[in-house]
Scaffold this motif. Structure first.
Motif, short mmCIF file in Angstrom:
data_model
loop_
_atom_site.label_atom_id
_atom_site.label_comp_id
_atom_site.label_asym_id
_atom_site.label_seq_id
_atom_site.Cartn_x
_atom_site.Cartn_y
_atom_site.Cartn_z
N ARG A 106 -54.52 79.02 77.94
CA ARG A 106 -54.32 78.13 76.75
C ARG A 106 -53.38 77.07 77.20
NH1 ARG A 106 -54.84 81.19 71.46
NH2 ARG A 106 -53.74 79.59 70.66
N ILE A 107 -53.62 76.55 78.45
CA ILE A 107 -53.16 75.12 78.91
C ILE A 107 -54.06 74.18 78.83
CG2 ILE A 107 -51.66 74.28 80.82
CD1 ILE A 107 -50.32 76.51 79.63
N THR A 108 -53.75 72.94 78.07
CA THR A 108 -54.66 72.02 77.91
C THR A 108 -54.82 71.15 79.35
OG1 THR A 108 -53.04 70.27 77.31
CG2 THR A 108 -53.98 71.57 75.55
N VAL A 109 -56.12 70.51 79.45
CA VAL A 109 -56.42 69.69 80.53
C VAL A 109 -55.31 68.41 80.53
CG1 VAL A 109 -57.98 67.89 81.62
CG2 VAL A 109 -58.67 70.24 80.76
N GLU A 165 -51.07 65.07 82.46
CA GLU A 165 -49.61 64.16 82.03
C GLU A 165 -48.81 64.80 83.12
OE1 GLU A 165 -49.96 64.16 77.31
OE2 GLU A 165 -48.76 65.72 78.14
N GLN A 166 -48.73 65.93 83.41
CA GLN A 166 -47.71 66.22 84.39
C GLN A 166 -47.93 65.67 86.02
OE1 GLN A 166 -47.79 70.69 83.67
NE2 GLN A 166 -45.97 70.32 82.46
N LEU A 167 -49.31 65.71 86.09
CA LEU A 167 -49.50 64.99 87.50
C LEU A 167 -49.35 63.53 87.37
CD1 LEU A 167 -53.08 66.74 87.96
CD2 LEU A 167 -51.03 66.91 89.59
N ALA A 168 -49.28 62.85 86.41
CA ALA A 168 -49.01 61.62 86.02
C ALA A 168 -47.49 61.31 86.16
CB ALA A 168 -49.55 60.87 84.82
N ALA A 169 -46.89 62.31 85.92
CA ALA A 169 -45.46 62.21 85.85
C ALA A 169 -44.82 62.53 87.35
CB ALA A 169 -44.82 63.21 84.75
N GLY A 170 -45.74 62.81 88.14
CA GLY A 170 -45.15 63.00 89.42
C GLY A 170 -45.11 64.48 89.64
N TRP A 171 -45.51 65.35 89.03
CA TRP A 171 -45.53 66.96 89.28
C TRP A 171 -46.62 66.78 90.40
CZ3 TRP A 171 -44.26 71.23 85.62
CH2 TRP A 171 -43.29 70.73 84.68
N SER A 172 -46.22 68.20 91.52
CA SER A 172 -47.40 68.48 92.39
C SER A 172 -47.74 69.76 91.94
CB SER A 172 -46.52 68.89 93.43
OG SER A 172 -45.91 70.31 93.35
N ALA A 173 -49.25 69.86 92.20
CA ALA A 173 -50.20 71.01 91.70
C ALA A 173 -49.27 72.23 91.95
CB ALA A 173 -51.48 71.03 92.48
N ALA A 215 -61.78 65.85 84.18
CA ALA A 215 -61.28 64.68 83.72
C ALA A 215 -62.48 63.47 84.27
CB ALA A 215 -60.02 64.28 84.31
N ARG A 216 -62.68 63.62 85.51
CA ARG A 216 -63.70 62.76 86.09
C ARG A 216 -64.81 62.87 85.50
NH1 ARG A 216 -61.03 64.44 90.97
NH2 ARG A 216 -62.61 66.01 91.28
N ARG A 217 -65.63 64.12 85.31
CA ARG A 217 -67.00 64.08 84.72
C ARG A 217 -66.88 63.49 83.18
NH1 ARG A 217 -66.41 69.36 86.21
NH2 ARG A 217 -66.40 70.03 83.83
N THR A 218 -65.76 63.46 82.59
CA THR A 218 -65.88 63.38 80.94
C THR A 218 -65.21 61.89 80.74
OG1 THR A 218 -63.76 64.49 80.53
CG2 THR A 218 -65.71 65.73 80.23
N GLY A 219 -64.59 61.54 81.83
CA GLY A 219 -63.91 60.09 81.44
C GLY A 219 -62.57 60.08 80.86
N THR A 220 -62.12 61.60 80.80
CA THR A 220 -60.61 61.77 80.25
C THR A 220 -59.72 61.06 81.15
OG1 THR A 220 -61.38 64.07 79.55
CG2 THR A 220 -58.93 63.51 79.66
N ARG A 221 -58.53 60.55 80.60
CA ARG A 221 -57.58 60.05 81.35
C ARG A 221 -56.27 60.02 80.48
NH1 ARG A 221 -58.60 53.46 81.25
NH2 ARG A 221 -56.52 53.55 81.05
N ASP A 222 -55.22 59.87 81.20
CA ASP A 222 -53.68 59.91 80.74
C ASP A 222 -53.16 58.57 80.87
OD1 ASP A 222 -51.43 61.11 79.65
OD2 ASP A 222 -50.50 60.89 81.63
N ASP A 223 -53.02 58.01 79.51
CA ASP A 223 -52.42 56.61 79.45
C ASP A 223 -51.08 56.59 79.32
OD1 ASP A 223 -54.72 55.29 80.07
OD2 ASP A 223 -55.37 55.22 78.01
#
Length: 70
Positions: free
Chosen positions: A23-26, A31-39, A61-69
């Motif tokens: 129940r954790i969204t893609v 968003e967390q990766l974009a904010a600088g969080w590591s895996a 995200a790559r397959r579906t074109g999902t992105r975080d702006d």
């Protein structure tokens, strides 16, 4: 070993794509990766996530074109 997948169900998180069983969204992972969080930081913060959840979310995200702006 069970394969980690992304699922979308209108009854879970308003139908947003989530890591199955966690129940954790893609979107949250991106968003967390974009904010600088590591895996590792993401996985440590959400113990229900499988170890490959971050790479699965990025692949989705790559397959579906999902992105975080964010």
């Amino acid at each position: 070993m069970e394969r980690t997948t992304v699922v979308s169900d209108p009854a879970i998180m308003l139908g947003k794509p989530v890591i199955a069983g966690a129940r954790i969204t893609v979107e949250l992972i991106l968003e967390q990766l974009a904010a600088g969080w590591s895996a590792e930081q993401i996985l440590d913060s959400y113990p229900r996530l499988p170890k490959d959840a971050v790479s699965v979310a990025l692949s989705y995200a790559r397959r579906t074109g999902t992105r975080d702006d964010g």
